[in-house]
Design an enzyme around this catalytic site. Structure first.
Site, short mmCIF file in Angstrom:
data_model
loop_
_atom_site.label_atom_id
_atom_site.label_comp_id
_atom_site.label_asym_id
_atom_site.label_seq_id
_atom_site.Cartn_x
_atom_site.Cartn_y
_atom_site.Cartn_z
CB ILE A 1 -0.48 -9.80 0.14
CG1 ILE A 1 -0.01 -8.66 1.07
CG2 ILE A 1 0.48 -10.00 -1.01
CD1 ILE A 1 1.35 -8.96 1.73
CB SER A 2 -3.86 -5.08 -0.52
OG SER A 2 -5.15 -5.60 -0.33
CD GLN A 3 -1.67 -1.36 -6.02
OE1 GLN A 3 -2.59 -1.62 -6.79
NE2 GLN A 3 -0.69 -0.55 -6.32
#
Length: 213
Positions: free
Chosen positions: A63-65
């Protein structure tokens, strides 16, 4: 899963951090504050849900930052009612943010387990997202053209089908590169054969894979 006062307070703290990091769009910050990011995490790792870092979600994906999600969304210039193609559903978190902003989202994921898990979560949150299982390099031509296209994994090149599926004056945001860091590119389609491309710094994404599994 519960969205407690503690979680809501952590989101407010995250919003302050994103503001200090240079995110200025109020609507995007508001969307991030509304969506419980911890819903998209394995229960064993909930304590990391509001850290500004990318995190493993299984199947070799992340999950992207939050900063990356916010920055890509800013570059996309989302308008209410936009039809948006998302390449790489992943956890579904980016899809949810786009939906909260009033977009009609078509999202494709090449990993079957992630596709099914994200679809269930997005339905629970009542997000306006249509989820598809397939090869992101090919886009979703049956619903083209799109006002906006966002790619949430690193591509070695800009896939030609995505350019074809973009409306004139539409915007494609994509991280391009083969190494550990990629250049974030914003491509505006001027007409059928002409594009304006700008670079917006280096980011780090997992690779965009084509084959399904």
């Amino acid at each position: 899963m519960e969205d407690s006062y503690k979680h809501q307070a952590l989101r407010k703290k995250l919003i302050l951090h994103l503001k200090k990091s240079g995110i200025k769009d109020f609507k995007i910050l508001q969307a991030i504050e509304k969506i419980p990011r911890h819903f998209f995490f394995n229960s064993a790792f909930l304590q990391f849900a509001y850290d500004d870092v990318a995190f493993q979600i299984g199947e070799g994906q992340t999950i992207s930052q939050p900063y990356t999600v916010a920055r890509q969304t800013e570059l996309l210039e989302v308008r209410k009612g936009d039809k948006i193609l998302e390449i790489g559903t992943g956890s579904g978190y980016q899809s949810a943010i786009l939906s909260i902003l009033g977009a009609e989202v078509y999202s494709i994921e090449r990993n079957k387990k992630l596709h099914e898990k994200a679809k269930i979560m997005l339905e629970k949150l009542k997000c306006n997202v249509k989820c598809f299982y397939g090869d992101g390099y090919k886009g979703i031509p049956e619903f083209a053209p799109y006002d906006r296209i966002i790619v949430t994994a690193a591509a070695p090149y800009i896939p030609e089908p995505l350019l074809h599926q973009l409306k004139p004056r539409g915007v494609l945001v994509i991280p391009v590169g083969l190494e550990n860091t990629q250049s974030m590119k914003k491509i505006r389609k001027l007409n059928e054969n002409e594009y304006d491309t700008k670079d917006f710094g280096n980011f780090s994404f997992v690779p965009l894979l084509g084959e399904t599994n």
